[in-house]
Enzyme design. Structure first.
Site, PDB file in Angstrom:
ATOM      1  N   ARG A  37       0.815  -1.216   0.000  1.00 19.06           N
ATOM      2  CA  ARG A  37       0.000   0.000   0.000  1.00 19.06           C
ATOM      3  C   ARG A  37       0.848   1.265   0.000  1.00 19.06           C
ATOM      4  O   ARG A  37       0.414   2.304  -0.503  1.00 19.06           O
ATOM      5  CB  ARG A  37      -0.916  -0.001   1.224  1.00 19.06           C
ATOM      6  CG  ARG A  37      -1.947  -1.097   1.122  1.00 19.06           C
ATOM      7  CD  ARG A  37      -3.149  -0.751   1.943  1.00 19.06           C
ATOM      8  NE  ARG A  37      -4.139  -1.802   1.877  1.00 19.06           N
ATOM      9  CZ  ARG A  37      -5.085  -1.969   2.786  1.00 19.06           C
ATOM     10  NH1 ARG A  37      -5.143  -1.160   3.829  1.00 19.06           N
ATOM     11  NH2 ARG A  37      -5.958  -2.920   2.655  1.00 19.06           N
TER      12      ARG A  37
ATOM     13  N   ASP B  25     -13.523  13.058  11.069  1.00 18.79           N
ATOM     14  CA  ASP B  25     -12.677  11.954  10.607  1.00 18.79           C
ATOM     15  C   ASP B  25     -11.252  12.467  10.460  1.00 18.79           C
ATOM     16  O   ASP B  25     -11.002  13.678  10.344  1.00 18.79           O
ATOM     17  CB  ASP B  25     -13.182  11.391   9.269  1.00 18.79           C
ATOM     18  CG  ASP B  25     -12.710   9.962   9.028  1.00 18.79           C
ATOM     19  OD1 ASP B  25     -13.473   9.017   9.320  1.00 18.79           O
ATOM     20  OD2 ASP B  25     -11.552   9.785   8.579  1.00 18.79           O
TER      21      ASP B  25
END
Ligand SMILES: C[S@@+](CC[C@H](N)C(=O)[O-])C[C@H]1O[C@@H](n2cnc3c(N)ncnc32)[C@H](O)[C@@H]1O
Length: 290
Positions: free
Chosen positions: A42, A151
């Site tokens: 990733r 968030d």
């Protein structure tokens, strides 16, 4: 430096640990050693984007470069999951509507003010779901209502503010609510109605940032679902301290169904509703000063 067959650098165990610790210190997300390969895969596009040759240099970039804050956000972005959808965990939402909303209506009748916090709201589906349920209950229509969605990822917050969604986000939405609270805006796409949006505000907030959490207003209910599953016990404890502090005494905490506070719950009371288990910040005098 060891290399993959495709010419990619391999992450050594030491590099993995340095990067893992850096991510953990920033946001509480703990990546297990058996996920080294996933982390490598990733993060590789980040190295490619920056023209960096190996993970040791990438770690130094994250620590010392002038762009380190933006890059850490990008790294965490590529390591986290933002999976969410409207009306997720319907049994819990039913208990919230049928058992908690009447209590909140009574408790706050003198202020006619209600605050909910969707902590780790991802792209906004949870925060809008709560606003829709409040509207649908008919209990708070002339109250001062706000659902705060926060968030760590600015990317998902931008999606949340746009408030436009496709079929995957809507897969659990009951058809009558789809009809009532969304407007079609294109092929297979809908937008949240303006009167629902008016009750919801989004902001950037890292739950691991204890000092920064003071900017979050005190709320009556916190939904923090499917966020702390990625944290270890120590990070969970810190985040629960933050949540407890931002809850009004007697306020409720609802977690995802894969999560519980059994080993951490001293600062919260377990409340058995008919349809769910939720947590409550103790009322005064056992609450405030602790
Ligand atoms: C799997 S999603 C859950 C979304 C929603 N609560 C739900 O249950 O559908 C987890 C979200 O938590 C956010 N997150 C992870 N660590 C965080 C932190 N330290 N502070 C704030 N948000 C965080 C991620 O960015 C992600 O959007």
């Amino acid at each position: 430096m060891p290399r993959f067959d495709e010419g990619r650098p391999e992450m050594t165990l030491e590099e993995f640990r340095l990067l893992r610790d850096h991510v953990y210190a920033h946001c509480g997300i703990l990546i297990h050693e058996n996920m080294k390969f996933v982390m490598e895969r990733r993060l590789w596009p980040r190295l490619e984007a920056l023209g960096i040759q190996d993970f040791g240099s990438y770690h130094r970039y994250l620590r010392y470069d002038a762009q380190r804050h933006a890059e850490l956000e990008a790294a965490v972005e590529s390591l986290t999951t933002h999976e969410t959808y409207f009306f997720r965990e319907p049994a819990q939402l039913k208990a919230f509507c049928e058992e908690l909303l009447p209590i909140l209506e009574k408790r706050n009748a003198h202020t006619r003010r209600l605050r909910l916090w969707s902590a780790g709201c991802s792209s906004g589906e949870e925060a809008y779901t709560l606003a829709m349920l409040l509207k649908d209950s008919g209990r708070f229509n002339d109250w001062d209502v706000e659902v705060i969605g926060t968030d760590l990822s600015r990317r998902v917050l931008a999606v949340a503010r746009r408030a436009e969604y496709g079929p995957s986000a809507l897969r659990a939405t009951p058809p009558d609510l789809l009809e009532r609270y969304f407007i079609p805006v294109g092929v297979n796409r809908v937008r949240v109605r303006d009167d629902v949006k008016a009750w919801v505000n989004f902001g950037h907030h890292n739950l691991a940032d204890v000092a920064g959490s003071q900017l979050v207003p005190r709320t009556d209910v916190v939904f923090c679902r499917n966020v702390m599953i990625y944290f270890d016990q120590a990070a969970r404890r810190r985040v629960l301290g933050v949540i407890r502090d931002r809850l009004c005494p007697g306020g409720y905490l609802l977690l995802g169904h894969a999560e519980n506070l059994l080993s951490l719950g001293a600062d919260f009371e377990l409340v058995h509703l008919k349809g769910d288990l939720v947590y409550r910040r103790p009322e005064l005098p056992g609450g405030e000063g602790r």
